[in-house]
Scaffold this motif. Structure first.
Motif: not given
Length: 350
Positions: A140-142, A130-132, A149-151
């Protein structure tokens, strides 16, 4: 159809179809109410919610998960040597999830692996999260945010500086908090202050070093390279770094360690050399983990509100789902504060 009451032990278990019939709406409408869909007028929503309250109906979590295309799971993804921080983050997230349908799933990864991005994507997809919640330095890694977002997976990044939009961040004021800690040492009369920095590549290490340098600059105190030792946020690296600083002549009269594990290592290394704390060496750490109040002397430290940050991160993810309008219009900014204990005193007289 009579309305069963919540305390009617003999009543058959209600289904979503029963609620629809009692409310005089379609099954789809009830599903939309349960899943907090905006595609309803307020009167219909209130009518269905009233029936749910009166009957004590509890939605089937498996059915809800199927409807949402997600499980009621919140992932916690990390690669961080500071185990106490991980535990405190879990505690805060679990406090937020308590009493809800959501569970926490822990996933350590190796940020140095060539497959780390694939591993994170696989975790999100396989668990149908559901979320992470993403902890530093991974946060810090975009690229990880883009994977979420893609998933179609909600995410919140934790950091020592603003890295994303407010709805995706919880952030602390590490730089300002460390500057306050070092000013405390300067006010005590210290001028030769050593720094045990955090690991290269960690934004928290950068922010804390900048706070350290800011306080020295304000006081017109120089920082020779020899007074900076590298650490890895571990007890052992704190011992090693402290030994290199204590080998200097003259040695520092105070040391700021970028986390409590390393500060405890400083205390250990000083004791091995017969150096009295705080009479001959003052020490400040960062985190306010339990170890700081259990050693002697108790360590002055910066209290990092990691439990509260973990709670806020989880609530940002599930607030809408549990029907609570948590405000995410601004970054959830948390202030770290200096906790003064017995490990700081004026420097010894020459």
């Amino acid at each position: 159809m009579p309305k069963p009451t919540p305390d009617d032990a003999n009543a058959p278990k209600l289904t979503i179809n029963d609620i629809a019939a009692l409310a005089g709406v379609s099954k789809k409408t009830v599903s939309r109410v349960i899943n907090q869909s905006p595609l309803l007028n307020q009167a219909t929503r209130e009518k269905v919610e009233a029936v749910i309250r009166e009957t004590g109906y509890t939605p089937n979590p498996q059915a809800r998960a199927l409807a949402l295309g997600r499980n009621f799971l919140i992932g916690l993804v990390y690669d961080n040597p500071n185990q106490q921080m991980i535990l405190n983050m879990q505690r805060g997230a679990l406090e937020a999830l308590h009493g809800t349908e959501f569970e926490l799933v822990i996933r350590p990864v190796d940020r140095g692996s060539a497959k780390v991005m694939d591993d994170i994507r696989s975790f999100i997809v396989r668990q149908r999260l559901y979320g992470v919640i993403i902890l530093p330095p991974l946060s810090e890694n975009d690229a990880i945010a883009r994977i979420c977002d893609e998933e179609g997976c909600r995410y919140v990044r934790m950091g020592s500086a603003v890295l994303d939009d407010p709805e995706h961040m919880v952030v602390s004021n590490d730089r300002d908090a460390v500057a306050e800690a070092v000013r405390h040492l300067i006010q005590q009369g210290h001028k030769r202050i050593g720094l045990i920095a955090g690991p290269h590549g960690f934004r928290s290490a950068k922010e804390r070093r900048e706070g350290f340098e800011l306080a020295l600059s304000e006081a017109g105190i120089s920082l020779p390279r020899s007074l900076v030792a590298d650490g890895q946020y571990t007890f052992e690296s704190g011992v090693s770094a402290c030994e290199s600083l204590l080998d200097l002549s003259p040695r520092p009269t105070a040391i700021f360690a970028s986390n409590d594990e390393m500060a405890a290592g400083v205390l250990y290394a000083a004791r091995l050399r017969g150096i009295e704390v705080p009479d001959q060496l003052s020490i400040i750490g960062f985190d306010d983990t339990p170890i700081t109040s259990r050693v002697w002397p108790p360590l002055t430290t910066v209290r990092w509100p990691i439990v509260a940050m973990g709670r806020a991160a989880a609530l940002k993810l599930i607030g809408t789902a549990i029907g609570e309008g948590h405000d995410v219009s601004e970054p959830s900014t948390f202030s770290s504060t200096l906790i003064r204990r017995a490990s700081v005193a004026p420097p010894p007289r020459d």
